[in-house]
Design a protein around this motif. Structure first.
Motif, short mmCIF file in Angstrom:
data_model
loop_
_atom_site.label_atom_id
_atom_site.label_comp_id
_atom_site.label_asym_id
_atom_site.label_seq_id
_atom_site.Cartn_x
_atom_site.Cartn_y
_atom_site.Cartn_z
N PRO A 53 0.70 -1.29 0.20
CA PRO A 53 -0.02 0.47 0.15
C PRO A 53 0.46 1.34 -0.37
CG PRO A 53 -0.73 -1.71 0.96
CD PRO A 53 0.57 -2.63 0.92
N GLU A 159 -0.17 -11.70 12.08
CA GLU A 159 -0.19 -11.98 10.49
C GLU A 159 0.89 -11.05 10.50
OE1 GLU A 159 -2.70 -12.18 6.69
OE2 GLU A 159 -4.21 -10.90 8.17
N TRP A 166 3.58 -8.85 -0.73
CA TRP A 166 2.62 -8.23 -0.21
C TRP A 166 1.36 -8.91 -1.04
CZ3 TRP A 166 2.42 -4.77 3.83
CH2 TRP A 166 0.94 -4.37 4.84
N SER A 169 -4.27 -10.73 -0.45
CA SER A 169 -5.58 -10.87 0.56
C SER A 169 -5.25 -9.82 1.36
CB SER A 169 -5.52 -12.10 0.40
OG SER A 169 -4.85 -12.57 1.03
N LEU A 170 -4.12 -9.22 1.90
CA LEU A 170 -4.39 -8.79 3.79
C LEU A 170 -5.30 -7.75 4.19
CD1 LEU A 170 -2.94 -8.62 5.74
CD2 LEU A 170 -1.22 -7.73 4.74
N ASP A 171 -5.75 -8.11 4.72
CA ASP A 171 -7.60 -7.08 5.15
C ASP A 171 -6.47 -6.20 6.15
OD1 ASP A 171 -9.20 -5.50 5.45
OD2 ASP A 171 -10.90 -6.98 6.19
N TYR A 172 -6.56 -4.96 6.38
CA TYR A 172 -5.57 -4.21 7.40
C TYR A 172 -6.74 -3.31 8.34
CZ TYR A 172 -4.69 -1.02 4.25
OH TYR A 172 -3.71 -0.57 2.72
N THR A 173 -8.41 -3.42 7.95
CA THR A 173 -8.93 -2.26 8.15
C THR A 173 -9.56 -3.05 9.72
OG1 THR A 173 -10.01 -2.60 6.31
CG2 THR A 173 -11.35 -2.23 7.59
N ARG A 175 -7.60 -2.58 12.08
CA ARG A 175 -6.32 -3.55 13.04
C ARG A 175 -5.49 -3.10 13.35
NH1 ARG A 175 -5.42 -9.03 9.35
NH2 ARG A 175 -5.50 -10.12 10.99
N GLU A 196 -6.58 3.27 7.00
CA GLU A 196 -7.75 2.13 7.08
C GLU A 196 -7.00 1.62 8.18
OE1 GLU A 196 -8.93 -0.19 3.82
OE2 GLU A 196 -8.15 1.97 2.27
N ALA A 197 -6.46 1.59 9.09
CA ALA A 197 -5.89 0.45 9.96
C ALA A 197 -6.61 1.08 10.86
CB ALA A 197 -4.64 0.54 10.51
#
Length: 481
Positions: A53, A159, A166, A169-173, A175, A196-197
Motif C-alpha cells: 500500500p 500475520e 505483500w 488478500s491482506l485485510d488490515y482494516t 486492525r 484504514e487501520a
C-alpha cells in the motif's frame, strides 16, 4: 539441438532501465538487432513486483521518467501503478514490447574471445548469443527481501508480512499494525495503512532523515501549460537536476548545518506528543544513507491525526499478541510488517564466465560506473543513489550506444577495460557509497570502485553527462580488438 537466437545487443530486464535501454538502442542503432530477456511475465521490474500500500517514487517523475517521453501526469511524486503504466505505455508506443521474451530468467553468460560473442542461457533451457550483453536488472534481488529472524517470531498469532511479498488478500482494516523499519518503505507504508487501520506504529531501531515536499510541482505545471510539451519537459528536468545536485552538494559539504535544518523542518510538522529527539535525530550525517521523501507531508499528517505514532527502541522478542521491546513495553499488534530492507545481488545473480574463467562479482572494479576490467562487451546499468535512478541509467544506455557505434566505425569486434589500469585507481571502495544496512550486508559480493576516474562511481549527473557524452571513447584504458 535447438539453434540459439542471435542478436547484436541482448538486454536483461524489462523494467524501467531495460525498457529505456531498448528505446535508446532503437533510436541510436537502427540497423542493429536486439532482444530483451525478462525473468517474470510482465513489464515493469520493481514497479510490477512491489505491490504494498502507498508504493510511490521517492524522486520526481521529471527525472525518474525518460527524457524522450514527457511525464504528463500532474503528480510530480507518483504512485506505483502510475509509474508502471508509464513504463508499459513507453514500451508499447516505441515497439519495444514485441522484442521482449517473457519468462526468460538468465542464469549463465559465457564470453568467447574466439567468436567475440556471449552465449546466454536461461533457466528453462533457451540459449541466445549476442555481440554485446547489457544487464539492466538493477541490484535488488527479486527472490526475497531481507528477513530478520526475530526471537519468538513463530509465537505471534497475527500475520507477519514483508513488503516485497505483500499478499493481495491482506485485510488490515480496523486492525492494529506495527511496521518495523525506518527507511523509505516504512515511511511510505505508515500513512497508507493508517487510512484504514485502527492504529499504526512505526517501530524503528534508529531514525532516518526525512524530507517533506509537495507532491505537485507548481512551477512545472505553469511551464507545461505555457510551453510545448517536450520543451517544458526538458526545462523542468534540467531545473530538478540542478536543484537536486546543488542540495546534495550543500548537505555533504555542510553536514551539521544540513542536519539542523532537516530536524527543524521535521519539528514544525510533528504533534507535541512526539519529540524530534530521539525519533528524528539520526546518528549519521545526511546522505550517509538515502533521505526518505514524504510527499505532501503525509507521514506527519498521519502522526498528527493520532492514527499513527512512532517508537524508537529495540526488539526483545515477538510475543503471541505483539512485540516486546528492550524497554519492557509491549506493542499490541494484529499485523506486523517487517520493512527490514532488501537483498542486493550483482549482475542479477547471473553466473558470468570469460573464456572459461569464472567471474567473481566482488573482485571486479567498475569502469565509468558500468563496465568492468577484463570483461569484454558487457555493461551493467545502475542508477544514482542521491538522485533519480533513471538519470544515470539513461546516460549509461546512451554511452553503450555510443560505444557500439565506435566499434562499428572502426571495424572492431569488442572492447574491454584494461584490468591492469584498475590497480592505479586507489584502494577499492563499495560501488554503492552509502552506509545503509542492506548495502553494508552485500558490499563484499558487489563490484568495487576506485578513487579516481574512470574507475570511480560518481554521484554527480552534470559531471557524468559531460564524461559520457563528450570525452574520448579511446581513453587509453578501454582496449579494442
Amino acid at each position: 539441438m535447438t539453434t540459439a537466437e542471435h542478436v547484436d545487443v541482448l538486454i536483461v530486464g524489462a523494467g524501467l532501465s531495460g525498457v529505456g535501454a531498448a528505446c535508446r538502442v532503437q533510436e541510436r542503432l537502427p540497423g542493429r538487432t536486439y532482444a530483451v530477456l525478462e525473468a517474470r511475465d510482465a513489464i515493469g521490474g520493481t514497479w510490477d513486483l512491489f505491490r504494498y500500500p502507498g508504493i510511490r517514487s521517492d524522486s520526481d517523475m521529471f527525472t525518474l521518467g525518460y527524457p524522450f517521453r514527457p511525464w504528463k501526469d500532474p503528480k510530480a511524486i507518483a504512485d506505483g501503478p502510475s509509474i508502471l503504466a508509464y513504463i508499459r505505455e513507453t514500451a508499447a508506443a516505441s515497439g519495444v514490447t514485441r522484442h521482449i521474451r517473457f519468462g526468460h530468467r538468465v542464469v549463465r553468460a559465457s564470453w568467447s574471445s574466439d567468436s567475440a560473442r556471449w552465449t546466454v542461457s536461461t533457466a528453462h533451457g533457451a540459449t541466445f548469443t549476442c555481440r554485446f550483453l547489457y544487464l539492466c536488472s538493477g541490484y535488488y534481488s527479486y527472490e526475497s527481501g531481507h528477513v530478520v529472524d526475530f526471537p519468538g517470531r513463530e509465537e505471534f498469532r497475527g500475520e507477519i508480512v514483508h513488503p516485497q511479498h505483500w499478499p493481495a488478500s491482506l485485510d488490515y482494516t480496523g486492525r492494529r499494525v506495527v511496521v518495523i523499519g525506518s527507511g523509505a518503505t516504512a515511511v511510505t507504508l505508515v500513512p497508507a495503512l493508517a487510512a484504514e487501520a485502527a492504529h499504526v506504529t512505526m517501530l524503528q531501531r534508529s531514525p532516518s532523515y526525512i524530507v517533506a515536499r509537495p507532491g505537485h510541482d507548481a512551477l512545472a505545471d505553469r511551464m507545461r501549460a505555457a510551453l510545448p510539451e517536450q520543451l517544458a519537459h526538458r526545462l523542468v528536468r534540467a531545473k530538478n537536476v540542478v536543484l537536486g545536485t546543488l542540495f546534495f552538494q550543500l548537505m555533504r559539504r555542510l553536514p551539521r548545518r544540513a542536519a539542523q535544518v532537516l530536524r527543524k523542518r521535521v519539528a514544525a510538522q510533528l504533534p507535541t506528543s512526539i519529540p524530534v529527539d530521539p525519533h528524528f535525530v539520526p546518528s549519521y550525517n545526511p546522505w550517509d544513507q538515502r533521505l526518505c521523501l514524504v510527499p505532501d507531508a503525509d507521514l506527519f499528517r498521519a502522526l498528527r491525526s493520532g492514527k499513527a505514532d512512532i517508537m524508537t527502541d529495540r526488539i526483545e522478542r515477538f510475543t503471541p499478541s505483539g512485540v516486546r521491546l528492550s524497554s519492557g513495553r509491549l506493542l499490541e499488534a494484529d499485523v506486523i510488517v517487517t520493512a527490514t530492507g532488501l537483498n542486493l545481488v550483482a549482475f542479477g545473480g547471473i553466473a558470468l564466465e570469460v573464456d572459461g574463467r569464472a567471474i567473481e562479482p566482488g573482485e571486479q572494479r567498475v569502469y565509468k560506473g558500468l563496465m568492468f576490467g577484463g570483461i569484454p562487451n558487457l555493461a551493467w546499468c545502475v542508477g544514482y543513489t542521491n538522485n533519480s535512478w533513471t538519470l544515470r541509467a539513461d546516460l549509461a544506455s546512451q554511452y553503450v550506444c555510443r560505444l557500439l557505434s565506435y566499434l562499428d566505425s572502426r571495424g572492431f569486434a569488442y572492447c574491454v577495460p584494461d584490468p591492469d589500469a584498475a590497480s592505479a585507481a586507489g584502494r577499492p571502495r563499495p560501488i554503492v557509497d552509502l552506509q545503509s544496512g542492506y548495502i553494508r550486508r552485500a558490499a563484499s559480493g558487489l563490484p568495487k570502485q576506485g578513487g579516481k576516474r574512470p574507475w570511480m562511481m560518481r554521484q554527480n549527473y552534470l559531471l557524468d553527462f559531460a564524461d559520457m557524452r563528450f570525452t574520448r571513447v579511446d581513453d587509453g584504458v578501454l582496449q579494442f580488438g
